[in-house]
Design an enzyme around this catalytic site. Structure first.
Site, PDB file in Angstrom:
ATOM      1  CG  ASN A  47      55.504 -37.451 -39.700  1.00  0.00           C
ATOM      2  OD1 ASN A  47      56.045 -38.551 -39.717  1.00  0.00           O
ATOM      3  ND2 ASN A  47      54.375 -37.230 -39.075  1.00  0.00           N
ATOM      4  CB  VAL A  48      60.752 -33.833 -38.030  1.00  0.00           C
ATOM      5  CG1 VAL A  48      61.447 -33.398 -36.741  1.00  0.00           C
ATOM      6  CG2 VAL A  48      61.566 -34.928 -38.716  1.00  0.00           C
ATOM      7  CD  GLU A  49      53.601 -34.658 -35.449  1.00  0.00           C
ATOM      8  OE1 GLU A  49      53.429 -34.812 -34.220  1.00  0.00           O
ATOM      9  OE2 GLU A  49      52.770 -35.029 -36.303  1.00  0.00           O
ATOM     10  CG  ASN A  50      58.659 -27.497 -32.960  1.00  0.00           C
ATOM     11  OD1 ASN A  50      58.136 -26.657 -32.239  1.00  0.00           O
ATOM     12  ND2 ASN A  50      59.971 -27.643 -33.019  1.00  0.00           N
ATOM     13  CB  SER A  52      55.914 -24.189 -31.912  1.00  0.00           C
ATOM     14  OG  SER A  52      55.251 -23.136 -32.567  1.00  0.00           O
ATOM     15  CE1 TYR A  53      51.345 -29.415 -30.545  1.00  0.00           C
ATOM     16  CE2 TYR A  53      49.055 -29.027 -31.105  1.00  0.00           C
ATOM     17  CZ  TYR A  53      50.005 -29.536 -30.250  1.00  0.00           C
ATOM     18  OH  TYR A  53      49.624 -30.168 -29.096  1.00  0.00           O
ATOM     19  CD  GLU A  60      54.710 -36.088 -48.017  1.00  0.00           C
ATOM     20  OE1 GLU A  60      55.047 -35.729 -46.853  1.00  0.00           O
ATOM     21  OE2 GLU A  60      53.562 -36.440 -48.306  1.00  0.00           O
ATOM     22  CB  CYS A  91      50.022 -31.244 -46.984  1.00  0.00           C
ATOM     23  SG  CYS A  91      51.621 -30.435 -46.827  1.00  0.00           S
ATOM     24  CB  CYS A  94      54.394 -31.786 -49.294  1.00  0.00           C
ATOM     25  SG  CYS A  94      55.000 -31.900 -47.602  1.00  0.00           S
TER      26      CYS A  94
HETATM   27  N1  THU Z   1      52.142 -35.430 -42.833  1.00  0.00           N
HETATM   28  C1  THU Z   1      53.179 -35.806 -43.635  1.00  0.00           C
HETATM   29  O1  THU Z   1      54.316 -35.941 -43.175  1.00  0.00           O
HETATM   30  N2  THU Z   1      52.932 -36.022 -44.939  1.00  0.00           N
HETATM   31  C2  THU Z   1      51.693 -36.037 -45.500  1.00  0.00           C
HETATM   32  O2  THU Z   1      51.568 -36.324 -46.684  1.00  0.00           O
HETATM   33  C3  THU Z   1      50.513 -35.721 -44.681  1.00  0.00           C
HETATM   34  C4  THU Z   1      50.807 -35.207 -43.313  1.00  0.00           C
HETATM   35  C5  THU Z   1      52.394 -35.281 -41.392  1.00  0.00           C
HETATM   36  C6  THU Z   1      52.367 -33.896 -40.839  1.00  0.00           C
HETATM   37  C7  THU Z   1      52.099 -34.173 -39.367  1.00  0.00           C
HETATM   38  O3  THU Z   1      53.308 -34.492 -38.718  1.00  0.00           O
HETATM   39  C8  THU Z   1      51.224 -35.407 -39.390  1.00  0.00           C
HETATM   40  O4  THU Z   1      51.437 -36.001 -40.661  1.00  0.00           O
HETATM   41  C9  THU Z   1      49.752 -35.140 -39.176  1.00  0.00           C
HETATM   42  O5  THU Z   1      49.299 -34.160 -40.031  1.00  0.00           O
END
Ligand code: THU
EC number: 3.5.4.5
Length: 139
Positions: A47-50, A52-53, A60, A91, A94
């Site tokens: 996962n790559v967050e930002n 700006s959520y 995935e 989610c 995804c």
């Molecule tokens: N996230 C994923 O990368 N995959 C999942 O199956 C569930 C959630 C990430 C999104 C966010 O960066 C963090 O987990 C919290 O929601």
């Protein structure tokens, strides 16, 4: 369709290792993913967050996007690894993203921090789905 013990072992190790590549300063929730192709190749993502959520991307989608732009196709299985137990499942966004490149029987292994997994198929995760074959063919 079934994975060998060695394929599953490598898949789980790579998905688990991929957690360390996550960029998740906001949630601190690390997610690693690994795709196995029918040819035996492995493609990872995290996962790559930002700041700006909502702009952040799940592991995935990073893994499948990486696979597609890398020219990989014919996917055999996916493993997703988190630090919680039991492991998290993909989610909704995804699930639809993955549906584009998978069949209903495609296996998704969800690993928890304790190393145990829950196995579900894409068809179980996204029943009655809308897929590429549902669009009318162009003539
Ligand atoms: N996230 C994923 O990368 N995959 C999942 O199956 C569930 C959630 C990430 C999104 C966010 O960066 C963090 O987990 C919290 O929601």
């Amino acid at each position: 369709m079934t994975l060998t013990a060695q394929e599953l072992n490598t898949l789980s190790v790579k998905a688990t290792d991929a957690k360390s590549t996550a960029y998740c300063p906001y949630s601190k929730f690390r997610v690693g993913a690994c795709i196995l192709t029918q040819k035996g190749e492995f493609i990872t993502g995290a996962n790559v967050e930002n700041v700006s959520y909502p702009v952040g991307t799940c592991a995935e989608r990073v893994a499948f996007g990486t696979a597609i732009v890398g020219g990989y196709k014919d996917f055999k299985a996916l493993a997703v690894a988190t630090d919680i137990s039991p492991g998290a499942s993909p989610c909704g966004m995804c699930r639809q993203f993955m549906r584009e490149f998978t069949t209903p029987s495609f296996p998704v292994y969800m690993y928890g921090g304790d190393g145990n997994y829950v196995l579900k198929t894409m068809g179980e995760l996204l029943p009655d789905s809308f897929g590429p074959e549902d669009l009318p063919k162009e003539d």
